[in-house]
Design an enzyme around this catalytic site. Sequence first.
Site, PDB file in Angstrom:
ATOM      1  N   GLU A 164     -13.301  -9.281   0.021  1.00 25.93           N
ATOM      2  CA  GLU A 164     -13.897  -7.946   0.164  1.00 25.93           C
ATOM      3  C   GLU A 164     -14.343  -7.456  -1.212  1.00 25.93           C
ATOM      4  O   GLU A 164     -14.161  -6.285  -1.560  1.00 25.93           O
ATOM      5  CB  GLU A 164     -12.890  -6.960   0.746  1.00 25.93           C
ATOM      6  CG  GLU A 164     -12.411  -7.320   2.135  1.00 25.93           C
ATOM      7  CD  GLU A 164     -11.546  -6.233   2.744  1.00 25.93           C
ATOM      8  OE1 GLU A 164     -11.998  -5.615   3.706  1.00 25.93           O
ATOM      9  OE2 GLU A 164     -10.428  -6.007   2.251  1.00 25.93           O
ATOM     10  N   HIS A 176       0.772  -1.254   0.000  1.00 28.26           N
ATOM     11  CA  HIS A 176       0.000   0.000   0.000  1.00 28.26           C
ATOM     12  C   HIS A 176       0.809   1.315   0.000  1.00 28.26           C
ATOM     13  O   HIS A 176       0.248   2.357   0.341  1.00 28.26           O
ATOM     14  CB  HIS A 176      -0.923   0.046   1.227  1.00 28.26           C
ATOM     15  CG  HIS A 176      -2.063  -0.915   1.235  1.00 28.26           C
ATOM     16  ND1 HIS A 176      -1.913  -2.270   1.249  1.00 28.26           N
ATOM     17  CD2 HIS A 176      -3.409  -0.706   1.259  1.00 28.26           C
ATOM     18  CE1 HIS A 176      -3.096  -2.857   1.292  1.00 28.26           C
ATOM     19  NE2 HIS A 176      -4.024  -1.936   1.274  1.00 28.26           N
ATOM     20  N   CYS A 194     -10.431   2.326   7.422  1.00 38.27           N
ATOM     21  CA  CYS A 194     -10.570   3.024   6.130  1.00 38.27           C
ATOM     22  C   CYS A 194     -11.913   3.742   5.988  1.00 38.27           C
ATOM     23  O   CYS A 194     -11.982   4.827   5.404  1.00 38.27           O
ATOM     24  CB  CYS A 194     -10.389   2.037   4.985  1.00 38.27           C
ATOM     25  SG  CYS A 194     -11.340   0.516   5.171  1.00 38.27           S
ATOM     26  N   ASP A 214       0.728   0.215  -7.826  1.00 38.73           N
ATOM     27  CA  ASP A 214       0.308  -0.292  -6.519  1.00 38.73           C
ATOM     28  C   ASP A 214      -0.782  -1.367  -6.636  1.00 38.73           C
ATOM     29  O   ASP A 214      -1.680  -1.277  -7.475  1.00 38.73           O
ATOM     30  CB  ASP A 214      -0.228   0.854  -5.655  1.00 38.73           C
ATOM     31  CG  ASP A 214      -0.118   0.537  -4.172  1.00 38.73           C
ATOM     32  OD1 ASP A 214       0.828   1.034  -3.539  1.00 38.73           O
ATOM     33  OD2 ASP A 214      -0.973  -0.218  -3.649  1.00 38.73           O
ATOM     34  N   GLY A 215      -0.708  -2.360  -5.762  1.00 37.95           N
ATOM     35  CA  GLY A 215      -1.745  -3.384  -5.712  1.00 37.95           C
ATOM     36  C   GLY A 215      -3.094  -2.805  -5.313  1.00 37.95           C
ATOM     37  O   GLY A 215      -4.141  -3.338  -5.672  1.00 37.95           O
TER      38      GLY A 215
HETATM   39  O1  FUB Z   1      -6.569  -2.065   2.010  1.00 37.13           O
HETATM   40  C1  FUB Z   1      -6.982  -0.758   2.331  1.00 37.13           C
HETATM   41  C2  FUB Z   1      -8.441  -0.738   2.688  1.00 37.13           C
HETATM   42  O2  FUB Z   1      -8.667  -1.575   3.809  1.00 37.13           O
HETATM   43  C3  FUB Z   1      -9.340  -1.312   1.629  1.00 37.13           C
HETATM   44  O3  FUB Z   1      -9.710  -0.394   0.665  1.00 37.13           O
HETATM   45  C4  FUB Z   1     -10.484  -1.801   2.425  1.00 37.13           C
HETATM   46  O4  FUB Z   1     -11.269  -2.728   1.730  1.00 37.13           O
HETATM   47  C5  FUB Z   1      -9.811  -2.379   3.638  1.00 37.13           C
HETATM   48  O5  FUB Z   1      -9.389  -3.661   3.381  1.00 37.13           O
HETATM   49 ZN    ZN Z   2     -13.460   0.928   4.256  1.00 35.87          ZN
END
Ligand code: FUB
Ligand code: ZN
Length: 644
Positions: free
Chosen positions: A309, A131, A408, A181-182
């Site tokens: 997710e 990230h 987030c 970025d992933g």
């Molecule tokens: O990975 C960053 C954030 O955290 C993602 O956008 C959300 O889904 C949560 O996993």
């Molecule tokens: Zn979120």
Amino acid sequence: MTSSIQQNTPVSLKNVVIDNGFWGARQANNREHTLPAIKHQMEITGRVDAWKLDWKPGQPHKPHIFWDSDNGKWIEAAAYSLMTHPDAELETYMDSVIDLIAAAQQPDGYLNIFFTAVEPQNKFKNLRDWHEFYDAGHLVEGAVAYYEATGKRKLLDVMCRYIDTIDANFGPKEGQKRGYDGHPEAELALVKLYHATGEQRYLDLSKYFIDERGQQPLYFDQEAIARGEDPKQYWAKTYRYCQAHIPVREQDMATGHSVRAAYLYSGMADIAAETGDEALKKACMSIWDDLNEHHLYITGGLGPAHANEGFTVPYDLPNETAYAETCAAIALVFWAWRMFKLDPDSKYIDTMERALYNNVLSGVSHEGSHFFYANPLAAFPNVTPHGQWSGIVGDRDYRRSEWFDCACCPPNLARLVASLGGYIYSTDTDTLYVHLYASNHAEVEVNSRAVKISQQTDYPWAGQIRLGVDVDQAGRFRLGLRIPGWCRAYTLKVNGEALTTAATKGYVLIDREWKSGDEIILSLEMPVERVLPHPLIRHDAGNIALQRGPVVYCIEEADNGNNLANVIIPQDARMITTFEPDLFDGVSVINVEAQRSTTDWKGGLYQPESAQHLTRVPTAIKAIPYCFWANREPGEMRVWIREN
Ligand code: FUB
Ligand code: ZN
């Protein structure tokens, strides 16, 4: 003047004041409760002090790899709030946070809490999972918003330096790494940075990330090999998870992790609009259609599965276990807004509005300081969505939380609510478009003239909108009023005279000489709609949902008792909408003359039908807006209700 709708430019939220009504209340709540609650959590969890970079093993508050992003979204939310509601105390405080961030920047421009304070040896080693550009993107968005709100460049300059470092290290040139970025996010942020600074390199870097994604040899594989790992052992199993399975111009389906997806598609739409890239536009439009035809909940939620997710297969829209992350619906708002810019058509705003009034707003409690991460469409005590990182696993009753380890959603929600004024209007050379209906007054420029426009409305509880126009000099321009997709009949009057102009791409374009004091009254018929699910959505078969205007309703145990699976709304059920001023500070509820199936069941779980006596009894049911569910005592909830 043209008779079509041209690409247009949003009217800045700086020019739009939402003073009362539904969104006025939501924004006041955001300012007075949500932002202070986020500030408190950012402080007590160590997310602010983490910028001091002095965490040591064994100490509490070990930084997380994307705490930077929480900071970025929070700064952005505060900035939008400052744009419309100056607050010296908040600004001074945010300045102090920005000072900490600036002091954390490394001599080479690098900026990241975790990979400076905790694992400096791992900088830029795993873009697929860790990230770093996602963090940078959110800080860039915060920096741009803060600069626009306050004129202060400190964070903007810090982020330009960091992006320059990324730009020097990543790209197609000899000696650069071909990385991206992933977790997409930097792509759309860099377009904002380009606009704020006029620096073409930032647009080029965004385009590079988009162009490179999914190209062979795949950067994520090479990076894994460089770490001594076998790329085939990728924990997510497929690069669909991060939308890198094939180059983006070849993609035509919504796939993978839904927040990543919608941020990526937003960046793609931005680049397509900036560069006129037809192949990219086509990909955006195909993916959009796939989402809307196969994967979208009635609430505007997306990404049903907890495991990734994200997306699964078409029509897979479970209710009790729906993930439908708040961030994903927020990202959908961003994407929809950009799609409209790329391909002006109200269908995008219809989806945006669906997400806004339902899945987005359900993400925050009515009092403003508790948050949902997953947004199920049905709840039954003890059956809870199994959020992987949400801290709610195993709760007896599904309630909003004060915070999450992976936080987030709360600051994402705060930045969207604070910036809502920026989604109401846009202009092209000769037209002022009105996309959303909300009480506000705004100052815009159309056809080189200053125009003041105001709206007074009880939307979404009522369908009448009174718009006032005020111009320095009488003059000609077009006013484009969106007729929402949910609306099947409307009337329109200008200064008392009825207009019957048909809508073009969902907008009635009123082309006339405007003068101060002109008044438009748009009346959108807003009956309760019984909405049927597509026959292939197996989870909803035999059920209906209630929707009125953009608002999707649900039934809750707090109003209707338990065993909501027994509630039936026959086809001829009478429904009466009433406004309850004391419920959630005033909402329209739907009172339904429904039925309940009952039985004096004898025996075990399964019995021959002939041995049972099934009957139905009349029952009064009250449905409330879905976005306000779970604000009273815990219990059952259903959006989809039996019809038979
Ligand atoms: O990975 C960053 C954030 O955290 C993602 O956008 C959300 O889904 C949560 O996993
Ligand atoms: Zn979120």
